[in-house]
Write a protein that holds these residues in place. Structure first.
Motif, PDB file in Angstrom:
ATOM      1  N   ILE A   1       1.628  -4.313  -2.756  1.00 30.11           N
ATOM      2  CA  ILE A   1       2.063  -2.936  -2.592  1.00 30.11           C
ATOM      3  C   ILE A   1       3.558  -2.831  -2.874  1.00 30.11           C
ATOM      4  CG2 ILE A   1       0.258  -2.393  -0.909  1.00 30.11           C
ATOM      5  CD1 ILE A   1       2.347  -2.715   1.318  1.00 30.11           C
ATOM      6  N   SER A   2       4.051  -1.606  -2.968  1.00 28.30           N
ATOM      7  CA  SER A   2       5.478  -1.391  -3.192  1.00 28.30           C
ATOM      8  C   SER A   2       6.249  -1.640  -1.899  1.00 28.30           C
ATOM      9  CB  SER A   2       5.731   0.037  -3.671  1.00 28.30           C
ATOM     10  OG  SER A   2       5.459   0.961  -2.628  1.00 28.30           O
TER      11      SER A   2
ATOM     12  N   GLU B   1       8.395   0.320  -0.714  1.00 27.82           N
ATOM     13  CA  GLU B   1       8.451   1.598  -0.003  1.00 27.82           C
ATOM     14  C   GLU B   1       7.215   1.787   0.879  1.00 27.82           C
ATOM     15  OE1 GLU B   1      11.125   1.558  -3.334  1.00 27.82           O
ATOM     16  OE2 GLU B   1       8.940   1.258  -3.292  1.00 27.82           O
ATOM     17  N   ASP B   2       6.035   1.472   0.317  1.00 26.92           N
ATOM     18  CA  ASP B   2       4.813   1.598   1.110  1.00 26.92           C
ATOM     19  C   ASP B   2       4.791   0.591   2.263  1.00 26.92           C
ATOM     20  OD1 ASP B   2       3.896   3.653  -0.440  1.00 26.92           O
ATOM     21  OD2 ASP B   2       2.570   2.424  -1.685  1.00 26.92           O
TER      22      ASP B   2
ATOM     23  N   SER C   1       7.063   1.962   4.959  1.00 31.45           N
ATOM     24  CA  SER C   1       6.412   3.114   5.598  1.00 31.45           C
ATOM     25  C   SER C   1       5.332   2.662   6.570  1.00 31.45           C
ATOM     26  CB  SER C   1       5.803   4.031   4.527  1.00 31.45           C
ATOM     27  OG  SER C   1       6.808   4.598   3.722  1.00 31.45           O
TER      28      SER C   1
END
Length: 291
Positions: free
Chosen positions: A217-218, A220-221, A224
């Motif tokens: 995943i990124s 950012e994810d 989050s």
């Protein structure tokens, strides 16, 4: 035969003595009947990196110290705090200091430089153990719940890591803490082979007989998701630092530190799996029975 420190009359302080490597160091020292003092807030006497008033009680009567900074040397100010405590200990008669450091972390490298310069200045025997990512991060850290839940999502791709067993780190640390010949040295500690996070999760799945997919995943994810789970902000900052910088391929090589100190190769991930699966830590959580 390498000379052993006279530790029967003086104590070894293990900071982070309840952590992944620290408690293993404590267990090995105790098995050799070496007096140990656990350096932790909830230990007696209490030790806190950020409370200099606790330092005097911690180092009183101590001959050697294992320095494992929490939460991580990558954080701002950590290097200076470690150097300040190491200087305090050396000035009060501690003659052997062993620092656990991290591979590829700029903050950790800064801590190493301050630490080794202190050794040259004070004459204390200072040794650095620069370790790669622990096997036990899959079973005793934030990844344990993800593995148990059956889905691991991380912001890493094909980068390979020389994962190492925390048992090996502890065994090296005890050898360096109790025997001569390691002053001024830096040992890079890795496992015997390189593999990806996805391959590690796949190996755990095979060993447990479960389906545990790995998802890239990124960043950012990832962040989050941590925030949604209400992970403490300092830990989020640390993980973001690690995954943005350290896991960029800079550590894709093996080192001989374990064999240099112990005279044997490091343990393989397969050995760790055999021991860890038997504990049941990765078993699927069972739903609570209704009344």
């Amino acid at each position: 035969m390498t000379a052993i420190v006279d530790v029967q009359k003086r104590t070894v302080l293990v900071t982070g003595g309840t952590g992944k490597t620290g408690r293993r160091v404590v267990q090995r020292l105790q098995a050799q009947c070496i007096p140990v003092r656990i350096g932790a807030r909830n230990a007696g006497p209490g030790f806190d990196w950020n409370d200099p008033e606790s330092w005097a009680r911690a180092v009183d009567g101590v001959s050697a110290v294992y320095l494992s900074y929490s939460p991580d040397l990558a954080l701002p100010g950590a290097a200076e705090t470690v150097e300040a405590f190491a200087r305090f200990a050396a000035e009060r008669g501690v003659r052997r200091l062993v620092l656990l450091s991290g591979r590829g972390e700029e903050g950790a490298r800064h801590a190493e430089e301050l630490f080794m310069a202190l050794g040259e200045e004070t004459g204390a025997a200072c040794t650095v153990l620069r370790a790669s990512w622990f096997f036990q991060n899959f079973s005793e850290s934030f990844l344990a719940e993800a593995v148990q839940a059956g889905h691991v999502a991380l912001p890493v791709g094909a980068m390979r890591e020389p994962f190492i067993d925390a048992e090996d780190i502890a065994e090296v640390a005890v050898r360096v803490l109790t025997q001569e010949g390691h002053a001024g040295k830096r040992y890079e500690l890795t496992g015997p082979r390189l593999f990806t996070f996805a391959e590690a999760v796949e190996a755990i799945a095979r060993a447990t007989g479960r389906d545990i997919p790995f998802q890239e995943i990124s960043i950012e994810d990832f962040i989050s998701g941590l925030e949604a789970e209400e992970v403490p902000q300092p830990f989020i900052v640390l993980l973001e630092e690690l995954f943005k910088q350290v896991f960029d391929g800079r550590n894709e090589y093996l080192s001989n530190g374990v064999e240099d100190v112990l005279g044997r190769p490091p343990r393989d991930f397969s050995s760790y799996l055999g021991v860890t699966v038997a504990t049941g830590v990765w078993n699927t959580p069972q739903p609570a029975l209704s009344a």
